[in-house]
Enzyme design. Structure first.
Site, PDB file in Angstrom:
ATOM      1  CD  GLU A 191      -3.455  -2.346   7.242  1.00 35.07           C
ATOM      2  OE1 GLU A 191      -2.404  -2.504   6.845  1.00 35.07           O
ATOM      3  OE2 GLU A 191      -4.264  -1.397   6.983  1.00 35.07           O
ATOM      4  CD  GLU A 201      -2.956   5.509   6.730  1.00 32.61           C
ATOM      5  OE1 GLU A 201      -2.933   5.524   5.293  1.00 32.61           O
ATOM      6  OE2 GLU A 201      -1.934   5.043   7.257  1.00 32.61           O
ATOM      7  N   GLY A 226       2.460   2.231  10.610  1.00 32.74           N
ATOM      8  CA  GLY A 226       3.392   3.491  10.512  1.00 32.74           C
ATOM      9  C   GLY A 226       4.250   3.874  11.817  1.00 32.74           C
ATOM     10  N   GLY A 233       3.093  -1.175   4.337  1.00 38.58           N
ATOM     11  CA  GLY A 233       2.958   0.190   3.980  1.00 38.58           C
ATOM     12  C   GLY A 233       4.200   0.747   3.628  1.00 38.58           C
ATOM     13  N   GLY A 234       5.110   1.396   4.484  1.00 42.20           N
ATOM     14  CA  GLY A 234       6.195   1.828   4.676  1.00 42.20           C
ATOM     15  C   GLY A 234       7.313   1.133   3.760  1.00 42.20           C
ATOM     16  CG  HIS A 274      -5.908   2.047   5.143  1.00 48.23           C
ATOM     17  ND1 HIS A 274      -5.453   2.959   5.944  1.00 48.23           N
ATOM     18  CD2 HIS A 274      -4.911   1.046   4.780  1.00 48.23           C
ATOM     19  CE1 HIS A 274      -4.302   2.792   6.260  1.00 48.23           C
ATOM     20  NE2 HIS A 274      -3.860   1.550   5.646  1.00 48.23           N
ATOM     21  CB  SER A 322       5.095  -1.884  12.028  1.00 49.33           C
ATOM     22  OG  SER A 322       4.495  -0.640  12.358  1.00 49.33           O
ATOM     23  CG  ASN A 359      -1.843   1.201   1.269  1.00 50.35           C
ATOM     24  OD1 ASN A 359      -1.763   2.119   0.516  1.00 50.35           O
ATOM     25  ND2 ASN A 359      -2.173   1.505   2.478  1.00 50.35           N
ATOM     26  CD1 TRP A 360       3.325   0.830  -2.983  1.00 50.81           C
ATOM     27  CD2 TRP A 360       3.243   2.234  -4.834  1.00 50.81           C
ATOM     28  NE1 TRP A 360       4.019   0.340  -3.796  1.00 50.81           N
ATOM     29  CE2 TRP A 360       3.988   1.116  -5.279  1.00 50.81           C
ATOM     30  CE3 TRP A 360       3.220   3.181  -6.044  1.00 50.81           C
ATOM     31  CZ2 TRP A 360       4.324   0.512  -6.239  1.00 50.81           C
ATOM     32  CZ3 TRP A 360       3.862   2.741  -7.008  1.00 50.81           C
ATOM     33  CH2 TRP A 360       4.485   1.493  -7.162  1.00 50.81           C
ATOM     34  CE  LYS A 361      -0.084   3.265   4.613  1.00 49.21           C
ATOM     35  NZ  LYS A 361      -0.055   3.434   6.093  1.00 49.21           N
TER      36      LYS A 361
END
Ligand code: PGA
Length: 254
Positions: free
Chosen positions: A168, A97, A174, A234-235, A95, A213, A9-11
């Site tokens: 999640e 966010e 993150g 993610g990251g 998600h 994470s 997930n590149w956001k």
């Protein structure tokens, strides 16, 4: 056995150039991981390049969000029909966010989920508790509520076969503080058991992936759990080396 899914997930990150470079780097090695499925979720505006580069590669792609509406006066929104133009396989739904920063209420999440199913996508339904809910011992209650709202809208549970659920924990996203494999396993098993109340055969086949994470360092321990069927990264998915290492480790476990 379920084929593990490692999804990135590149956001809201990157540029056209970095998106192309990242995909090109992923392609140098991803074909060596036949036992797993890899997928990326770039920002909408890079879906065109993504489709061009990934078609026929075995790596899949999806969108980070979609409108539940077909078309019309919804400034700034992207419809599922539009996403079809880019041959997306997946759509992320709910998600944290989106839920927390963009007002995606449980009802909106349920509508997006149903619309994505109707349009022929595989929704990746994200669920997870906040740190406060976690500390108050409310994890399962929160997850169950998030699942319930979505499943209530579905009258035909057999179509749930084509979904992915991503657990999640919000406090793990993150933060560098992943849930422990045992902690995640407990929630994954509870989710599977809940789905089993509709249909055990479907529940046993659905992929329940973990996000929060995930790194090359913790993926093996997470994947060692019987009910963790992959990861939403993610990251670490923005770094081709790390994302590939996660894929490599996952592939070698199966
Ligand atoms: P993270 O994000 O891997 O950076 O924690 C996961 C996600 O939000 O899907």
């Amino acid at each position: 056995m379920k084929q593990p899914l490692i999804a990135g997930n590149w956001k809201m990150n990157g540029s056209r150039k970095s998106a192309i470079d990242l995909i090109a780097s992923i392609l140098t090695e991803a074909y060596q991981f036949p036992k797993i499925e890899m997928a990326v979720f770039p920002p909408f505006v890079y879906l065109s390049q993504t489709e061009e580069l990934l078609t026929g590669s075995g790596v899949n792609w999806g969108a980070q969000n979609a409108s539940p509406h077909k078309n019309g006066a919804y400034t700034g929104e992207i419809s599922l029909e539009m996403l079809k133009d880019f041959n997306c396989k997946y759509v992320l739904v709910g998600h944290s966010e989106r839920r927390r920063q963009f007002g995606d209420s449980p009802v909106i999440v349920a509508e997006k989920f149903a619309a994505a199913m109707r349009a022929g996508f595989t929704p990746v339904l994200c669920v997870g508790e906040t740190e406060e809910q976690h500390d108050r011992g409310l994890t399962w209650q929160v997850i169950q509520e998030q699942l319930e709202v979505v499943f209530e809208l579905k009258d035909n549970h057999s179509s749930l076969r084509d979904i992915v659920i991503a657990y999640e924990p919000v406090w793990a996203i993150g933060t560098g503080k992943s849930a422990s494999p045992e902690e995640a396993q407990e929630v994954h098993l509870a989710i599977r058991n809940r789905l089993g109340e509709y249909d055990w055969e479907i529940a046993s086949k659905i992929r329940i992936i973990y996000g929060g994470s995930v790194t090359p360092e913790n993926i093996a321990d997470l994947m060692a759990m019987p009910d963790i069927d992959g990861a939403l990264v993610g990251g670490a998915s923005l770094d081709a080396k790390k994302f590939l290492e996660i894929g490599r480790k996952c592939n070698s476990l199966y």
